[in-house]
Design a protein around this motif. Structure first.
Motif, mmCIF file in Angstrom:
data_model
loop_
_atom_site.group_PDB
_atom_site.id
_atom_site.type_symbol
_atom_site.label_atom_id
_atom_site.label_comp_id
_atom_site.label_asym_id
_atom_site.label_seq_id
_atom_site.Cartn_x
_atom_site.Cartn_y
_atom_site.Cartn_z
ATOM 1 N N ASP A 152 0.787 -1.169 -0.048
ATOM 2 C CA ASP A 152 -0.056 -0.003 -0.062
ATOM 3 C C ASP A 152 0.787 1.288 -0.055
ATOM 4 O OD1 ASP A 152 -2.645 1.158 0.042
ATOM 5 O OD2 ASP A 152 -2.218 1.787 2.215
ATOM 6 N N TYR A 153 2.058 1.169 0.674
ATOM 7 C CA TYR A 153 3.094 2.481 0.868
ATOM 8 C C TYR A 153 3.523 2.650 -0.592
ATOM 9 C CZ TYR A 153 6.747 5.353 2.381
ATOM 10 O OH TYR A 153 7.833 6.201 2.422
ATOM 11 N N GLN A 154 3.759 1.559 -1.161
ATOM 12 C CA GLN A 154 4.749 1.799 -2.382
ATOM 13 C C GLN A 154 4.038 2.406 -3.522
ATOM 14 O OE1 GLN A 154 5.770 -2.644 -3.128
ATOM 15 N NE2 GLN A 154 7.806 -2.045 -2.019
ATOM 16 N N VAL A 155 2.530 1.909 -3.273
ATOM 17 C CA VAL A 155 1.634 2.712 -4.456
ATOM 18 C C VAL A 155 0.688 3.412 -3.872
ATOM 19 C CG1 VAL A 155 0.325 2.175 -6.389
ATOM 20 C CG2 VAL A 155 2.290 0.844 -6.023
ATOM 21 N N PRO A 156 0.757 4.739 -3.629
ATOM 22 C CA PRO A 156 -0.192 5.626 -2.991
ATOM 23 C C PRO A 156 -1.685 5.484 -3.876
ATOM 24 C CG PRO A 156 1.767 6.738 -3.152
ATOM 25 C CD PRO A 156 1.840 5.519 -3.964
ATOM 26 N N ILE A 157 -2.722 5.842 -3.078
ATOM 27 C CA ILE A 157 -3.984 5.699 -3.646
ATOM 28 C C ILE A 157 -4.000 6.878 -4.561
ATOM 29 C CG2 ILE A 157 -6.639 6.027 -3.152
ATOM 30 C CD1 ILE A 157 -5.684 4.799 -0.250
ATOM 31 N N SER A 158 -4.562 6.467 -5.873
ATOM 32 C CA SER A 158 -4.709 7.392 -7.028
ATOM 33 C C SER A 158 -5.892 8.481 -6.634
ATOM 34 C CB SER A 158 -4.665 6.835 -8.148
ATOM 35 O OG SER A 158 -5.808 6.129 -8.530
ATOM 36 N N ALA A 159 -5.811 9.418 -7.336
ATOM 37 C CA ALA A 159 -7.141 10.330 -7.376
ATOM 38 C C ALA A 159 -8.301 9.458 -8.060
ATOM 39 C CB ALA A 159 -6.839 11.547 -8.277
#
Length: 63
Positions: free
Chosen positions: A37-44
């Motif tokens: 989850d940290y490696q790929v932040p939540i996108s808009a």
């Protein structure tokens, strides 16, 4: 190392299942999910999708 989208999605589904249904995971699983989850932040786009899901279903994970 960045994981593929399915790994990230699996981690986020696991967080949802834990929050909504009380599913528990081992410490090592949670550590791995948090890393993904940290490696790929939540996108808009994901945030907008989640808002729409909450509006329709009446529940979901606030971000």
């Amino acid at each position: 190392m960045i994981r593929c989208d399915s790994s990230i999605n699996n981690a986020r589904v696991a967080f949802y299942m834990s929050e909504k249904y009380g599913i528990s995971y081992s410490k090592s699983q949670l550590k791995l999910f948090n890393q993904w989850d940290y490696q790929v932040p939540i996108s808009a786009q994901e945030r907008e999708h989640n808002k729409r899901v909450i509006q329709v279903q009446g529940f979901g994970l606030e971000q």
